[in-house]
Each structure stands twice: as C-alpha cells, then as structure tokens.
Write an enzyme that holds these catalytic residues in place. Structure first.
Site, PDB file in Angstrom:
ATOM      1  N   ILE A  12       0.851  -1.205   0.000  1.00  0.00           N
ATOM      2  CA  ILE A  12       0.000   0.000   0.000  1.00  0.00           C
ATOM      3  C   ILE A  12       0.880   1.245   0.000  1.00  0.00           C
ATOM      4  O   ILE A  12       0.625   2.209  -0.729  1.00  0.00           O
ATOM      5  CB  ILE A  12      -0.956  -0.014   1.227  1.00  0.00           C
ATOM      6  CG1 ILE A  12      -1.938  -1.196   1.100  1.00  0.00           C
ATOM      7  CG2 ILE A  12      -1.709   1.313   1.342  1.00  0.00           C
ATOM      8  CD1 ILE A  12      -2.883  -1.371   2.279  1.00  0.00           C
ATOM      9  N   ASP A  31      11.239   2.503   6.617  1.00  0.00           N
ATOM     10  CA  ASP A  31      10.843   1.112   6.373  1.00  0.00           C
ATOM     11  C   ASP A  31      12.023   0.207   6.733  1.00  0.00           C
ATOM     12  O   ASP A  31      13.164   0.528   6.410  1.00  0.00           O
ATOM     13  CB  ASP A  31      10.492   0.935   4.884  1.00  0.00           C
ATOM     14  CG  ASP A  31       9.625  -0.283   4.626  1.00  0.00           C
ATOM     15  OD1 ASP A  31       8.510  -0.115   4.101  1.00  0.00           O
ATOM     16  OD2 ASP A  31      10.070  -1.416   4.939  1.00  0.00           O
ATOM     17  N   ASN A  32      11.743  -0.913   7.377  1.00  0.00           N
ATOM     18  CA  ASN A  32      12.861  -1.814   7.717  1.00  0.00           C
ATOM     19  C   ASN A  32      13.124  -2.828   6.607  1.00  0.00           C
ATOM     20  O   ASN A  32      14.011  -3.677   6.723  1.00  0.00           O
ATOM     21  CB  ASN A  32      12.636  -2.518   9.065  1.00  0.00           C
ATOM     22  CG  ASN A  32      11.425  -3.431   9.054  1.00  0.00           C
ATOM     23  OD1 ASN A  32      10.805  -3.634   8.008  1.00  0.00           O
ATOM     24  ND2 ASN A  32      11.093  -3.966  10.208  1.00  0.00           N
ATOM     25  N   LEU A  72       1.876   3.264   8.371  1.00  0.00           N
ATOM     26  CA  LEU A  72       1.432   1.996   7.783  1.00  0.00           C
ATOM     27  C   LEU A  72       2.263   0.819   8.284  1.00  0.00           C
ATOM     28  O   LEU A  72       1.881  -0.332   8.078  1.00  0.00           O
ATOM     29  CB  LEU A  72       1.564   2.049   6.248  1.00  0.00           C
ATOM     30  CG  LEU A  72       0.885   3.196   5.490  1.00  0.00           C
ATOM     31  CD1 LEU A  72       1.192   3.085   3.986  1.00  0.00           C
ATOM     32  CD2 LEU A  72      -0.617   3.173   5.707  1.00  0.00           C
ATOM     33  N   ALA A 113      -3.046   3.378  10.149  1.00  0.00           N
ATOM     34  CA  ALA A 113      -3.657   2.262   9.410  1.00  0.00           C
ATOM     35  C   ALA A 113      -4.149   1.195  10.380  1.00  0.00           C
ATOM     36  O   ALA A 113      -3.351   0.529  11.032  1.00  0.00           O
ATOM     37  CB  ALA A 113      -2.632   1.654   8.452  1.00  0.00           C
ATOM     38  N   TYR A 145      -2.255 -11.099  15.174  1.00  0.00           N
ATOM     39  CA  TYR A 145      -2.231  -9.927  14.288  1.00  0.00           C
ATOM     40  C   TYR A 145      -3.372  -8.969  14.654  1.00  0.00           C
ATOM     41  O   TYR A 145      -3.175  -7.751  14.751  1.00  0.00           O
ATOM     42  CB  TYR A 145      -2.352 -10.391  12.833  1.00  0.00           C
ATOM     43  CG  TYR A 145      -2.364  -9.265  11.830  1.00  0.00           C
ATOM     44  CD1 TYR A 145      -1.190  -8.628  11.459  1.00  0.00           C
ATOM     45  CD2 TYR A 145      -3.563  -8.843  11.250  1.00  0.00           C
ATOM     46  CE1 TYR A 145      -1.198  -7.590  10.535  1.00  0.00           C
ATOM     47  CE2 TYR A 145      -3.578  -7.804  10.324  1.00  0.00           C
ATOM     48  CZ  TYR A 145      -2.395  -7.187   9.970  1.00  0.00           C
ATOM     49  OH  TYR A 145      -2.412  -6.157   9.062  1.00  0.00           O
ATOM     50  N   LYS A 149      -3.167  -4.982  15.954  1.00  0.00           N
ATOM     51  CA  LYS A 149      -3.827  -3.846  15.305  1.00  0.00           C
ATOM     52  C   LYS A 149      -4.835  -3.194  16.257  1.00  0.00           C
ATOM     53  O   LYS A 149      -5.015  -1.976  16.238  1.00  0.00           O
ATOM     54  CB  LYS A 149      -4.532  -4.288  14.009  1.00  0.00           C
ATOM     55  CG  LYS A 149      -3.610  -4.778  12.909  1.00  0.00           C
ATOM     56  CD  LYS A 149      -2.487  -3.809  12.551  1.00  0.00           C
ATOM     57  CE  LYS A 149      -2.926  -2.593  11.770  1.00  0.00           C
ATOM     58  NZ  LYS A 149      -1.766  -1.765  11.320  1.00  0.00           N
TER      59      LYS A 149
END
Ligand code: UDP
Length: 316
Positions: A12, A31-32, A72, A113, A145, A149
């Site tokens: 995304i 970002d990793n 995100l 997100a 998961y 979130k």
C-alpha cells in the site's frame, strides 16, 4: 507538503508514495525492508530511511522534518504474524507509541492504518466501525495480528482523548493490486501466480469463506479523502463492495487468466497446524466513508484484470 510514510516500501505504501509524488509532494519513507521492497521505489525521488519504527530517537527526528505523518508499518499478514509474534506486537505497540508521542509533542497530524482483522470472527452481513471485536482464544496464534492492530487503534484513540493528538484512522479491509507479493500467503497474488503457472489453486477448507476486495486505486482515493476531509479521532472503514467466496474467487481468476489450472482443497490444519482459526465472512460497511464522498470505481472483475495483466507483464 512533506509526508513521512512508515512502511512506505510495502504494497500500500509504495502505491501511495507514487500517487503523492505525482501530485508534487515530497516523501520520506521509514521502512525496515523486511517485507517492503526498495526496488519498487528505485528511480523515485524519495528519501528512504532503512530503520524501524521502534527506534524512538529516529522516529522523533524524522517527524521533525515532515508536515504530515502516515503510519502503515507493521508485520504483514496473519500468517507471518503467527510466526513472528514478539516482533508483531512490539512494532504495533512501541512503533505506534513512538509515532504518536512525536506527533503529540510536535503537533503533527497522523493517519493510522487499522485493519479489518480487529473485527475478528464477528458474524454480520457487514461490519460498521462501531461493531464489536470478537477475537478467538489466545492459544490460537492466528489472532495475534488482530490483537496488535487493536492495540494500535486503542492507543491512537487514547492519545486523541487524553493528549489531544490529531489522529485519523483508516481501517483497511482486504486490499488488492499490483506489487502485492505472494510471499505472505495473500490469496489474490497466490491464486494469480498459481493460475498463470498452471499449478493448482490452493483453496483452504471448502472455500465457502467470503471476503470483499478493494482495489488499490479506490483505496488510495479513500486514504486521501480521510486525510483531507475526515474528522479527527474518527475511524473509517476502507474497503471494497463486492463480497465473494474464496472458491468463486478461484474460479473467477482461472477464467479471467484463461488458465487450465485445477483447484485443490486444503484443510486449515494441513496448511497451518491446529492453532489456526479465521474469520469466515468479511464485508465492510463503508457508509461513513461514502458520506465523505467516497465512490469506488473498480468492480472486482476490472481490478483482477488489471492485476493479472501486471503479473503477466512481470513474468514475460
Ligand atoms: N486463502 C486460500 N488460499 C490461499 C490463500 C488464502 O483459500 O492460498 C483464503 C484464506 O483462508 C482466507 C482468504 O483466502 O479465507 C483471504 O486470505 P488472505 O490471506 O488474502 O487475507 P485475510 O483475509 O486472511 O487477511
């Protein structure tokens, strides 16, 4: 405008980056690169910082330079989260806290997100933002998961209430599009690869479970709308509008890609072991977003045609 996008190298994030760049915005990405792919961003005018959102000092420094924050970053997909439980929960809690803390101190607005995974196994014809979360027992790692979130949601809303942090939450349902890798078990890239290579399409259980897929271009319209018009402290479901069973999806992909692949039914236990349980039905109620003017343009067939064409181009 200068956007900081965490997880911006992912599926995304890289589409969003492309769209915002086309509109003349400046983009920094944190970002990793565990699931995100730098090659999608190659030759793009972005600042890529390879690091993790759990690095508080780094996050704080990057937030200073940005006008708007888009969060995100997370471990991608239920199946990967089952294997990387500690990392999943750390990134969800510590990463989101770092972003929220920096956003609060520096008075920056942040888009968070969320995921339809937080609704769990609730059985409704469609789920709206205020509906319950119904998660299975903690000995079933497939709910981890969702828990991660859900922690992000609660933390963000608590910062909004208690610290006045400017947050907006987009709750993503199943999103599909090009660049989505088949490496993490996502059904559409999996089925398309299988159909295009003549392998059997692996339908779990009897395939009667349903999902509602949103095409990335529509979903990005929604993200932009929420950022521009959404209310602070509000959650918006962000998803498609055509419910389909996974068996029907497999048949559709076989037909749209003119494949002669067979369909193979695989029990959950054979695919994931005994501690797996999943949602059997997932349909978003997107009325709240429609009230902001959201109007998705892509039918499922149109979206799948675009993605299949992209996969064919990559293969050839
Ligand atoms: N699925 C399947 N075969 C696959 C991959 C997924 O039957 O090769 C099913 C999966 O069990 C779920 C649906 O497709 O019911 C969507 O899976 P995905 O991982 O794409 O997203 P989820 O909704 O589980 O987050």
């Amino acid at each position: 405008m200068h956007y900081l996008i965490t997880g911006g190298a992912g599926f995304i994030g890289s589409h969003l980056t492309e769209r915002l760049l086309e509109k003349g915005h400046q983009i920094s990405i944190l970002d990793n690169l565990t699931t995100g792919q730098a090659k999608q961003l190659k030759e793009k005018n972005v600042q890529l910082i390879v690091g993790c959102v759990t690095d508080r000092e780094l996050v704080s420094r990057l937030v200073t330079t940005a006008d708007y924050l888009i969060h995100l970053a997370c471990v991608v997909g239920v199946r990967q989260a089952m294997r990387k439980g500690i990392e999943t929960l750390k990134i969800s809690y510590l990463g989101t806290e770092n972003l929220l803390e920096a956003a609060t101190l520096q008075q920056k607005e942040i888009f968070i997100a969320s995921s339809s995974a937080i609704y769990g196994k609730i059985k409704r014809s469609s789920v709206a933002e205020e509906d319950d979360s119904l998660l299975g027992a903690s000995d079933k790692a497939s709910w981890l998961y969702s828990v991660g979130k859900l922690v992000e949601d609660h933390l963000s809303l608590a910062y909004f209430r208690e610290r006045g942090t400017k947050i907006k939450i987009g709750r993503f349902f199943n999103v599909i599009g090009s660049y989505q890798t088949d490496s993490y078990g996502m059904v559409v890239p999996n089925f398309i690869r299988q159909a295009l290579t003549g392998s059997a399409l692996t339908v779990y259980e009897d395939g009667s479970q349903t999902r509602t897929f949103g095409y990335i271009e529509d979903i990005l319209d929604g993200v932009e709308l929420i950022i521009a018009e959404g209310a602070l402290g509000q959650v918006y479901n962000l998803g498609g509008f055509e419910e389909i069973s996974i068996l029907e999806l497999a048949k559709k992909i076989i037909s749209l890609s003119s494949s002669s692949s067979p369909i193979e039914f695989i029990p959950y236990r054979a695919a994931f072991g005994s501690n797996f349980e999943e949602t059997r039905k997932r349909v978003p109620n997107i009325n709240r977003l429609r009230q902001l003017g959201y109007s998705p343009r892509y039918s499922l067939d149109a979206a799948l045609r675009e993605i299949i064409a992209h996969h064919k181009a990559v293969i050839s």
